[in-house]
Design a protein around this motif. Sequence first.
Motif, PDB file in Angstrom:
ATOM      1  N   LEU A  51       0.819  -1.202   0.000  1.00 56.63           N
ATOM      2  CA  LEU A  51       0.000   0.000   0.000  1.00 56.63           C
ATOM      3  C   LEU A  51       0.854   1.254   0.000  1.00 56.63           C
ATOM      4  O   LEU A  51       0.318   2.362  -0.065  1.00 56.63           O
ATOM      5  CB  LEU A  51      -0.925   0.016   1.225  1.00 56.63           C
ATOM      6  N   GLY A  52       2.153   1.060   0.080  1.00 53.51           N
ATOM      7  CA  GLY A  52       3.043   2.211   0.055  1.00 53.51           C
ATOM      8  C   GLY A  52       2.740   3.126   1.214  1.00 53.51           C
ATOM      9  O   GLY A  52       2.446   2.705   2.316  1.00 53.51           O
ATOM     10  N   GLY A  53       2.810   4.430   0.966  1.00 57.50           N
ATOM     11  CA  GLY A  53       2.493   5.376   2.019  1.00 57.50           C
ATOM     12  C   GLY A  53       1.038   5.767   1.984  1.00 57.50           C
ATOM     13  O   GLY A  53       0.589   6.620   2.739  1.00 57.50           O
ATOM     14  N   ASN A  54       0.274   5.110   1.128  1.00 55.53           N
ATOM     15  CA  ASN A  54      -1.094   5.536   0.905  1.00 55.53           C
ATOM     16  C   ASN A  54      -2.070   4.744   1.764  1.00 55.53           C
ATOM     17  O   ASN A  54      -2.991   4.138   1.261  1.00 55.53           O
ATOM     18  CB  ASN A  54      -1.428   5.368  -0.579  1.00 55.53           C
ATOM     19  N   MET A  55      -1.827   4.733   3.071  1.00 59.01           N
ATOM     20  CA  MET A  55      -2.668   3.932   3.960  1.00 59.01           C
ATOM     21  C   MET A  55      -3.931   4.663   4.351  1.00 59.01           C
ATOM     22  O   MET A  55      -4.881   4.031   4.806  1.00 59.01           O
ATOM     23  CB  MET A  55      -1.876   3.607   5.241  1.00 59.01           C
ATOM     24  N   TRP A  56      -3.946   5.967   4.206  1.00 55.07           N
ATOM     25  CA  TRP A  56      -5.047   6.732   4.801  1.00 55.07           C
ATOM     26  C   TRP A  56      -6.426   6.358   4.272  1.00 55.07           C
ATOM     27  O   TRP A  56      -7.374   6.254   5.060  1.00 55.07           O
ATOM     28  CB  TRP A  56      -4.791   8.236   4.661  1.00 55.07           C
ATOM     29  N   PRO A  57      -6.587   6.124   2.974  1.00 54.53           N
ATOM     30  CA  PRO A  57      -7.934   5.705   2.539  1.00 54.53           C
ATOM     31  C   PRO A  57      -8.364   4.408   3.199  1.00 54.53           C
ATOM     32  O   PRO A  57      -9.541   4.241   3.531  1.00 54.53           O
ATOM     33  CB  PRO A  57      -7.768   5.522   1.026  1.00 54.53           C
ATOM     34  N   TYR A  58      -7.416   3.503   3.404  1.00 50.98           N
ATOM     35  CA  TYR A  58      -7.760   2.234   4.039  1.00 50.98           C
ATOM     36  C   TYR A  58      -8.098   2.437   5.505  1.00 50.98           C
ATOM     37  O   TYR A  58      -9.011   1.802   6.037  1.00 50.98           O
ATOM     38  CB  TYR A  58      -6.601   1.249   3.893  1.00 50.98           C
ATOM     39  N   VAL A  59      -7.346   3.307   6.169  1.00 54.50           N
ATOM     40  CA  VAL A  59      -7.639   3.581   7.576  1.00 54.50           C
ATOM     41  C   VAL A  59      -9.037   4.177   7.704  1.00 54.50           C
ATOM     42  O   VAL A  59      -9.830   3.762   8.556  1.00 54.50           O
ATOM     43  CB  VAL A  59      -6.582   4.536   8.176  1.00 54.50           C
ATOM     44  N   LEU A  60      -9.332   5.134   6.837  1.00 53.06           N
ATOM     45  CA  LEU A  60     -10.660   5.752   6.897  1.00 53.06           C
ATOM     46  C   LEU A  60     -11.755   4.733   6.614  1.00 53.06           C
ATOM     47  O   LEU A  60     -12.808   4.735   7.258  1.00 53.06           O
ATOM     48  CB  LEU A  60     -10.751   6.899   5.887  1.00 53.06           C
ATOM     49  N   ALA A  61     -11.486   3.858   5.646  1.00 52.01           N
ATOM     50  CA  ALA A  61     -12.483   2.836   5.342  1.00 52.01           C
ATOM     51  C   ALA A  61     -12.688   1.911   6.534  1.00 52.01           C
ATOM     52  O   ALA A  61     -13.809   1.473   6.794  1.00 52.01           O
ATOM     53  CB  ALA A  61     -12.043   2.032   4.119  1.00 52.01           C
ATOM     54  N   CYS A  62     -11.629   1.608   7.260  1.00 51.93           N
ATOM     55  CA  CYS A  62     -11.756   0.723   8.427  1.00 51.93           C
ATOM     56  C   CYS A  62     -12.450   1.421   9.587  1.00 51.93           C
ATOM     57  O   CYS A  62     -13.091   0.762  10.415  1.00 51.93           O
ATOM     58  CB  CYS A  62     -10.387   0.217   8.865  1.00 51.93           C
ATOM     59  N   LEU A  63     -12.348   2.734   9.652  1.00 52.50           N
ATOM     60  CA  LEU A  63     -13.003   3.463  10.746  1.00 52.50           C
ATOM     61  C   LEU A  63     -14.522   3.415  10.630  1.00 52.50           C
ATOM     62  O   LEU A  63     -15.233   3.776  11.573  1.00 52.50           O
ATOM     63  CB  LEU A  63     -12.527   4.920  10.777  1.00 52.50           C
TER      64      LEU A  63
END
Lengths: 416, 305, 230
Positions: C200-212
Amino acid sequence: MSIHTPRFAAMLICVLVLVWFIPYVYGRATRADRFQLSGEYSPLTRRFMIWEMGPKGIRFRDEDGRLLPTREAQRLMPLVFPGNVRKWGGFPITLDGRVFSFEEAEKNLRYFSSLTPREIFGRKFPVHALFESVPEGVSLELPDDVLVVGADGISFLRCADGSLNGEKSVRFTAEIKRAGAVFPLRLAASNPSIYKPFDEGLVFIDGNGGIFQLQMARGEPVCRATGLVAPRDTLALIVEEHESRGFYAALAAGAGPYLLMYGDRLLRLPSESWDPRVNTLSLRSTALYRTMIEHDLSGVAAPVRYAALDRDFRPLRRYSALLPEAVRARSELLDKGLSLLTPFVLSQFFDLRFAPNPGFAALGVVCALGLFYACCRRARRLDLAALFLVACTGLPGCIAALAFGPLGRETGTRGT
Amino acid sequence: MIALIACEGLRFAYGGREVLHGVSFTVEQGGIVGLLGKNGAGKSTTINILMGFLRPDAGACSILGHPGHAIPPLERRRIGLLHEGFVQYDFMTIAEIERYHAAFYPAWDRDLYYDLVNRLVDVPHSRKVSRLSCGQRSQVILGLILAQCPELMILDDYSMGLDVGYRRLFLEFLREYVDVRGTTVLLTSHIVQELDSFLDDVLIIHEGEIIVSGTRDSFMAGFFGYTLPARYEPRLRELAPTQTRGGPVHSIEAGRRDVAVYGFAPLDAMRGHLAGLGLETEALDQLAQQPLSFEDAFIGLTGRY
Amino acid sequence: MGGDIRSILRAACMKEWIKVRLLFWIPFAALAAALCDVSLMYKGFVAMHGAPALWYELIVKQTVHFSRLSWVLAAAGMFFAALQFVPECSGRRLRLMFHLPVSYRVSMYTAVGYGLLLNLALLCAAVGGLALVFARMGFPRELALPMLGTLPPWGLAGFASYCSTAAVLAEPRPARAILFGLLGFGYVTLLTAGNGYSPLGGNMWPYVLACLLWPLALESAALRVKEGQR
């Protein structure tokens, strides 16, 4: 009426999973037979032979679209199919005033690994192999250490325990600086395979954009400045050693693809429509000519571009071919089907895109709205908030709304 | 009198089968009210609707002035609720469960809890509630509810799984508590034998309807039971094929030797009614009023089967 | 004297601790076993093929030899959720939470926060343990960091697995519970797929938001009990 936020979250999760899952299953269920175009410039006809590679093997067409029997087609490309041509008694053969034996034809056939978006934009580690370029034996051996590019120098770490070989690191860093390279380096690349005829070491672009080459000869560093300046927007470096010794590295820049030639020349490949994000480029070299093929990954309607190049990489002929009509039609039909099922497509790396066919996507949304309305009518309850979600997300939203609805929260039910 | 609980026209169906047909009742402040009925009459369904765990198909109910599904959190301090089956966090020990609940109630009476719990013989406070017997668990959970010092207690099927001894203990403690603190209690049960001396008001629910609503005394004073020799049963059923709820002949129960007739008419009025229906004098002469216990009256009202 | 928010939070935390105290160590033990397995596997590879062969396989092929950890993290999420929410939801116990004289969100999100901390602790232990293995093998930081960067998405998968399992347990309707499980499986698949290191490289934020979104989805399942929805 307010929105039931927790249920909306559940619906969003459902939509996200479905816009990934539906295309994934759809792709697997309807997977079109893999079809790819390649080709080669024929030195005999001086035209391109188009290769159609499908599940039933390879078919050959000429530029006019005429299908050729395999034997006839391959005989027109003797430097690419030397084995078969020899079997059919085609060698020795005279091409462009030169006589080629089978051995010469076979020896000079080279295929350069493609430049692909994954290779260009994929993650690269600042850890490289630096082989002994002058080995004792005939074959290269994996070195006992790795080269790590740092901000102000290079380090050699022993594979056995990860310890720093300080002396070697200092020695090689000093040689790099002596050659005029400036740290930090912008890019560096090497070919870490031992299955190559020789080793060209580490090619790198220094802080000022200069291209350098570092090798290890009998344990000693040899670093030289090529005198070349890399394009400002260089994205990737790929090193490949070939016996023909035409070029030993490729640069992928935003402006175009380049080859790093022996003799310290930077050659821009004559690509007409280079976009590193969606193009793959491959290069096949024979004793006489080179065929450069560019595929556009953005869609099946995009043409495949061919360019025949002479020994100096000057373009001799260009051609573009589309995938066969049947293949394109099937692909478009499948796109329509997918668009009908979901207006969005989510790929693995959170790449959310619109469906390939907007018209059918809109039709899919309308169908989903109709389905949702029919279900709501049956339950005698119309959930306007969920209806809006369905209008935005089509079938995935419809499934989510029916599974987790109603989305609208009746007033006075907010007891906590 | 303040109505702490008010239900109006409650209707509810499980999968198309309606189980509550317009239940309406109120519970005034003070005293112990029994919502009684046979298994499957709709008691727990009513309580679950009251507490917001089921949404009625029609009708409304309020508790302490708030809709059942929207009771503000702080108002819930005023309500002690026993969930059917003595549901509690029984993975906790006796001491832990007290410590846990004490945190939520400012008026928590720890001594009251341990007064009840310490009556458990040879049960250390470090024992998990799940390892207690049914009766012991009921004592602990009753202690939790009483320690809250609520204004209103709702005890759903307090008798489930309890033997007669624990049921009696439970009621005695409850009665004492109510008399001292003035708490209002609504309890449900299908076992009525001990409730006679404990209830102030009764609500009897039968087949999804409230058929009796009032004080226990007024119910007992107005409901009668009679017997006739069993041979008159066919004749009785012929004369009164359908019984009227609340009418002179409420129900007819066949026994081995006698047939019992229950209704809301005293002896003379019952004789007159049966005569009017055409029952023979010979039978009327043998009509005998039977003294009814509360349980007898309940069975007479709701039927044996 | 109770009723203040600090006492309530302390009690809520106490309840969660009581639920997990006996068995919370099991995923950590499984993690330790998996890390030992990774370490032994590397040692075996070096013994068979030599250290340079291992290093070049890591550099060139980006082979993920520790993929087993993804299963440990995902399964641990399910395990922690079962530890906390089986006692909370079985036998209609979820109704207890809604009758407490405090917003149900206090109890629910204390539980979720506890689970999040457990999952986070396990992820930290995984990262730390794997870093130790890499340090023992002598992998350079330039290689070890990208390799360790493969784990955070797996940690997110563990959290998604935790929340979806909790939602399955809380949801009163079986069909919807199954759907929660399938959605959780979808999330775990999305988060654990990928080739190479740090996919996911440094692009974790969309995944974090989706998990929230998942704690809210869990809330929606629990609210069906409270709101009397069927």
